[in-house]
Design a protein around this motif. Structure first.
Motif, PDB file in Angstrom:
ATOM      1  N   ALA A  86       0.790   6.879   0.127  1.00  0.00           N
ATOM      2  CA  ALA A  86       0.939   7.343  -1.386  1.00  0.00           C
ATOM      3  C   ALA A  86      -0.618   7.423  -2.224  1.00  0.00           C
ATOM      4  O   ALA A  86      -0.702   6.831  -3.229  1.00  0.00           O
ATOM      5  N   GLY A  87      -1.549   8.060  -1.526  1.00  0.00           N
ATOM      6  CA  GLY A  87      -2.756   7.990  -2.098  1.00  0.00           C
ATOM      7  C   GLY A  87      -3.701   6.886  -2.270  1.00  0.00           C
ATOM      8  O   GLY A  87      -4.879   6.685  -2.490  1.00  0.00           O
ATOM      9  N   LYS A  88      -3.167   5.694  -1.513  1.00  0.00           N
ATOM     10  CA  LYS A  88      -4.201   4.700  -1.288  1.00  0.00           C
ATOM     11  C   LYS A  88      -4.464   4.487  -0.101  1.00  0.00           C
ATOM     12  O   LYS A  88      -3.663   4.823   0.996  1.00  0.00           O
ATOM     13  N   ASN A 131     -11.946   3.556  -3.017  1.00  0.00           N
ATOM     14  CA  ASN A 131     -11.520   2.118  -3.376  1.00  0.00           C
ATOM     15  C   ASN A 131     -10.595   1.657  -2.199  1.00  0.00           C
ATOM     16  O   ASN A 131      -9.427   1.096  -2.470  1.00  0.00           O
ATOM     17  N   MET A 132     -11.138   1.425  -1.030  1.00  0.00           N
ATOM     18  CA  MET A 132     -10.147   1.271   0.025  1.00  0.00           C
ATOM     19  C   MET A 132      -9.957  -0.238   0.248  1.00  0.00           C
ATOM     20  O   MET A 132     -11.043  -1.156  -0.181  1.00  0.00           O
ATOM     21  N   LEU A 137       0.898  -1.186   0.024  1.00  0.00           N
ATOM     22  CA  LEU A 137      -0.082   0.043  -0.055  1.00  0.00           C
ATOM     23  C   LEU A 137       0.759   1.314  -0.203  1.00  0.00           C
ATOM     24  O   LEU A 137       1.398   1.461   1.041  1.00  0.00           O
ATOM     25  N   GLY A 138       1.284   1.811  -1.208  1.00  0.00           N
ATOM     26  CA  GLY A 138       2.112   2.685  -1.320  1.00  0.00           C
ATOM     27  C   GLY A 138       3.458   2.453  -0.868  1.00  0.00           C
ATOM     28  O   GLY A 138       3.999   1.322  -0.955  1.00  0.00           O
TER      29      GLY A 138
END
Ligand code: ZN
Ligand code: ZN
Length: 429
Positions: A352-354, A399-400, A154-155
């Protein structure tokens, strides 16, 4: 005799027309057809919960099904009941004067033994008894927990799903007001009405290494294991090792709440019988309100809190309290959901945006996606409802990657919305 509905056989004249109803209009899945050449029939199974519908299509005009349809038109042909001991069942029926088509069991599909009871004894219904082969019985009666160690990037953070085995809780209590006829399709109950639940803590590796929840641990006695159907063959020590980690690699242990299936693994009993923190280098982060509730239990929540799981942390001086929603380490913050218990919190992880979320008992399994599917255990179910609805909106929008701590089969997934309907797409790595 204990009999379980296996399937309902329906004789059809026009398979495509029948599929247009059962598959397309009802939305049921169809399994690959099975040819029973001795009967000149092709069977199409559509699972419905733990049982199936069987569409029977004649493959020749002289098959029994063709004759049946010719005489009476398409319709209900037979019901099949699964029994453990078919010979005993037949003997019992015979002793009671039932008319049997088959006095002795004969070989059926997939190594099963089958026998028919005449409709005249079953009030107009042809009844098939079936004793499945041992191999066929195991998977259907014993769903397995997926305890695979899974890594997700995740990022800049690595998320590792680990496992502390499984346990079982009453299915009714797990689904609150939802009738058994509905929840049993998603979570088949055992003979004590319990459903299988995983315990899947999550590791977050970034600047530091964090463990969120720790499963049940190994301090409980045999009686406890029996009541809760505990299976820890695949436990936290083992799966941590498979993840390339040891308990001493953990810097932070974060608690969603202090129920025994989440906090049991926080402590261990040493050789002298003393209970001490399991993760020797770690600081344990607990929400202060939850600590207060856990150390002052009342009649309704007492069974969920076991002092040995958390009091020794205070004695060892390794506790850190959080009072509000806040960042625990870069990219990781806690958010109170309430509902399940007043200070239950979920964990939001961002890089990072996630975004990912460890929702703990806000949505313990994927079956709890539906709004009213709320645990009977929850102290404040209306708060669960509000928190869950808000979270699901957000999870769809962002969009988790959502982690389901107790789902036996789906460790994580994405919530998707199509035509106003929500579903979960599993994410297996
Ligand atoms: Zn809980
Ligand atoms: Zn739980």
């Amino acid at each position: 005799m204990k009999a379980v509905l296996d399937h309902v056989g329906i004789a059809v004249r026009d398979l495509e027309a029948a599929l247009a109803f059962y598959r397309d209009a009802l939305g049921l899945e169809v399994e690959a057809p099975e040819d029973v050449s001795s009967q000149r029939v092709r069977a199409h199974f559509l699972p419905v919960g733990q049982a199936s519908l069987e569409l029977l299509e004649a493959t020749s005009s002289d098959s029994a099904i063709a004759k049946y349809v010719e005489k009476r038109g398409p319709g209900l042909h037979h019901i099949t009941l699964r029994v453990d001991d078919i010979s005993a069942a037949l003997a019992q029926l015979k002793a009671r004067g039932a008319r049997l088509v088959d006095e002795h069991p004969r070989a059926g599909a997939e190594g099963a033994l089958v026998a028919f009871v005449h409709p005249s004894s079953a009030h107009g219904v042809l009844v098939e008894l079936k004793q499945p082969s041992l191999e066929a019985r195991r998977p259907s009666l014993e769903p397995q927990v997926d305890s695979t160690v899974r890594r997700y990037q995740l990022g800049d953070l690595e998320l590792i799903s680990v496992c502390d085995g499984s346990f079982r809780l009453d299915g009714g209590a797990m689904f609150g007001v939802v009738p058994k006829a509905l929840w049993a399709r998603h979570a088949p109950p055992d003979d004590r009405n319990r459903i299988l639940m995983a315990m899947r803590p999550l590791i977050v590796r970034g600047m530091r290494t964090m463990l969120i929840d720790a499963g049940l641990g190994d301090k409980d006695d045999e009686k406890f294991h029996e009541i809760y159907g505990v299976d820890r063959a695949r436990n936290l020590d083992r799966t941590l090792q498979e993840a390339g980690l040891s308990p001493d690699d953990i810097d932070i242990v974060l608690a969603s709440h202090l129920h025994f299936d989440h906090a049991g693994g926080f402590t261990v009993r040493d050789a002298s019988g003393r209970v001490r923190p399991k993760f020797r280098r770690a600081q344990y982060v607990v929400r202060r309100g939850e600590w207060e509730d856990a150390t002052h239990p009342h009649e309704r929540n007492r069974a969920s809190y076991i002092a040995d799981n958390f009091v020794p942390l205070a004695e060892a001086g390794v506790l850190q309290f959080v009072d509000d929603d806040q960042t625990i380490m870069p990219g990781v913050r806690v958010r109170r959901t309430g509902g399940h218990c007043m200070h239950h919190q979920m964990v939001i992880i961002e890089s990072a945006g996630k975004t990912a979320a460890f929702v703990a008992d806000l949505m313990p399994t994927t079956a709890h996606l539906s709004a009213p599917w709320i645990m009977g255990y929850d102290l404040y179910p209306m708060d669960t409802l509000a928190a869950k609805k808000a979270f699901i909106e957000e999870a769809v929008q962002k969009n988790m990657l959502v982690f389901f701590e107790h789902d036996p089969a789906v460790p994580a997934g994405y919530i998707r919305e199509e035509n106003g309907k929500r579903r979960i797409v599993p994410a297996l790595s």
